[in-house]
Design an enzyme around this catalytic site. Structure first.
Site, PDB file in Angstrom:
ATOM      1  N   MET A 112       0.830  -1.008   0.218  1.00 24.74           N
ATOM      2  CA  MET A 112       0.000   0.037  -0.305  1.00 24.74           C
ATOM      3  C   MET A 112       0.845   1.155  -0.053  1.00 24.74           C
ATOM      4  SD  MET A 112      -2.420  -1.101   2.854  1.00 24.74           S
ATOM      5  CE  MET A 112      -3.135  -2.896   3.152  1.00 24.74           C
ATOM      6  N   SER A 113       2.111   1.083  -0.587  1.00 26.76           N
ATOM      7  CA  SER A 113       2.837   2.463  -0.344  1.00 26.76           C
ATOM      8  C   SER A 113       3.836   2.354  -1.749  1.00 26.76           C
ATOM      9  CB  SER A 113       3.777   2.332   1.037  1.00 26.76           C
ATOM     10  OG  SER A 113       4.667   1.121   0.911  1.00 26.76           O
ATOM     11  N   ASN A 153       4.341 -11.557   4.398  1.00 28.75           N
ATOM     12  CA  ASN A 153       3.346 -12.419   4.441  1.00 28.75           C
ATOM     13  C   ASN A 153       3.092 -12.905   3.077  1.00 28.75           C
ATOM     14  OD1 ASN A 153       2.194  -9.419   4.478  1.00 28.75           O
ATOM     15  ND2 ASN A 153       0.782 -10.801   3.412  1.00 28.75           N
ATOM     16  N   HIS A 169      -1.865  -6.736  10.836  1.00 24.95           N
ATOM     17  CA  HIS A 169      -0.847  -5.764  10.761  1.00 24.95           C
ATOM     18  C   HIS A 169       0.159  -5.848  11.620  1.00 24.95           C
ATOM     19  CE1 HIS A 169       1.116  -2.036  10.042  1.00 24.95           C
ATOM     20  NE2 HIS A 169       1.052  -1.730  11.241  1.00 24.95           N
TER      21      HIS A 169
HETATM   22  N1  HPA Z   1      -1.250  -6.564   1.245  1.00 22.97           N
HETATM   23  C1  HPA Z   1      -0.954  -5.186   1.069  1.00 22.97           C
HETATM   24  N2  HPA Z   1       0.066  -4.715   2.047  1.00 22.97           N
HETATM   25  C2  HPA Z   1       0.706  -5.385   2.687  1.00 22.97           C
HETATM   26  C3  HPA Z   1       0.736  -6.792   2.702  1.00 22.97           C
HETATM   27  C4  HPA Z   1      -0.164  -7.308   1.866  1.00 22.97           C
HETATM   28  O1  HPA Z   1      -0.636  -8.522   1.861  1.00 22.97           O
HETATM   29  N3  HPA Z   1       1.803  -7.148   3.504  1.00 22.97           N
HETATM   30  C5  HPA Z   1       2.190  -6.089   3.874  1.00 22.97           C
HETATM   31  N4  HPA Z   1       1.864  -4.800   3.466  1.00 22.97           N
END
Ligand code: HPA
Length: 279
Positions: free
Chosen positions: A216-217, A240, A252
């Site tokens: 998301m960045s 993950n 998170h």
């Molecule tokens: N998706 C989106 N943003 C993330 C993820 C994910 O699986 N893992 C860490 N940031």
């Protein structure tokens, strides 16, 4: 969206002036730290710390795992300015605020950006703990940070994006990884707006489009850095497996914990990268 470019550029310049007043040098490289990657900033020697609240017009971090400080000093002999805590679209900031610090770095005369993030692994072999050099990105889901009146002071209206992540810096980072024995892979990072994690269907879809990792960045900052004439290296830490590919639900806390566990390897790699970085 930027409507009043003059006001926006004035705000950038006020932030630049406030930061410059505290800097003994112009940093060579700006470093943006992702979720759980804050400890990298502890490597900065003779640090000067500036709280975001001390900088006019700078946004504030609202996310757990993201502090709100600039740390300026030396790492591996290079002058760096480290953002400990970045801004995301999902926090409610518009893209002009998400990328405000990147514009400030460009205006400070910094030529290089090293941007890191925590990401979900989409490609089968991208397990938690994997370090991925970003070779390219998919910004389909990302509102353009260049929308609105163009900032002519920084770059043209229609900017080329064929090499957002510098091939030369990727080659240098691969050599650095080999010399400190840190294993890395390369891949394409896809942006999702968040804050909810993706659905399994979205992950299948983005994989079909060529993504290896999701997050998301990074994409907004990298686009603006490119627009501003900066050269970027991007590194994802896979925390993950992306939605639907692992056995558990995403959360998170797990993302930041995995990031912290893999941090040592990443710190080792980044220090070597900075050492080898040809300015
Ligand atoms: N998706 C989106 N943003 C993330 C993820 C994910 O699986 N893992 C860490 N940031």
């Amino acid at each position: 969206m930027i409507i009043d470019t003059e006001q926006y550029v004035n705000q950038i310049d006020e932030a630049v002036t406030a930061i410059q007043a505290k800097l003994p040098f112009t940093p060579d490289i700006a470093i943006v730290l992702g979720s759980g990657l804050g400890p990298l900033a502890d490597e900065v020697e003779q640090p000067i710390v500036i709280d975001y609240s001390e900088i006019p017009h700078f946004p504030r971090s609202t996310v757990a795992g993201h502090e709100g400080k600039l740390v300026i000093g030396t790492v591996s002999g290079k002058h760096v300015i480290v953002m400990k805590g970045r801004f995301h679209y999902y926090e409610g900031y518009d893209m002009d605020m998400v990328t405000f610090p990147t514009r400030v770095f460009a205006r400070l005369g910094i030529k290089y950006l090293l941007v890191t993030n925590a990401a979900g692994g989409v490609r089968e072999d991208l397990n938690p703990g994997t370090i991925m050099l970003i070779t390219d990105h998919l910004s389909y889901m990302c509102p353009s940070p260049l929308r609105g009146s163009n900032l002519d002071e920084f770059g043209p209206r229609f900017k080329d994006m064929t090499e957002v992540y510098s091939h030369a810096l990727i080659a240098m980072a691969k050599k650095a990884a080999a010399s400190v024995n840190v294993s890395i892979t390369e891949g394409i990072y896809a942006f999702f707006r968040g804050p909810q994690y993706e659905t399994p269907a979205e992950i299948r879809g983005i994989r079909t489009l060529g993504a290896d990792a999701v997050g998301m960045s990074t994409v907004p900052e990298a686009i603006v850095a490119r627009h501003s004439g900066m050269t970027t290296l991007g590194i994802s830490l896979i925390t993950n497996k992306a939605a639907g590919l692992g056995q558990t639900e995403l959360n998170h806390a797990e993302v930041t914990q995995t990031a912290q566990e893999a941090e040592r390897n990443l710190v080792k790699l980044v220090k070597e990268i900075l050492k080898e970085w040809n300015l």
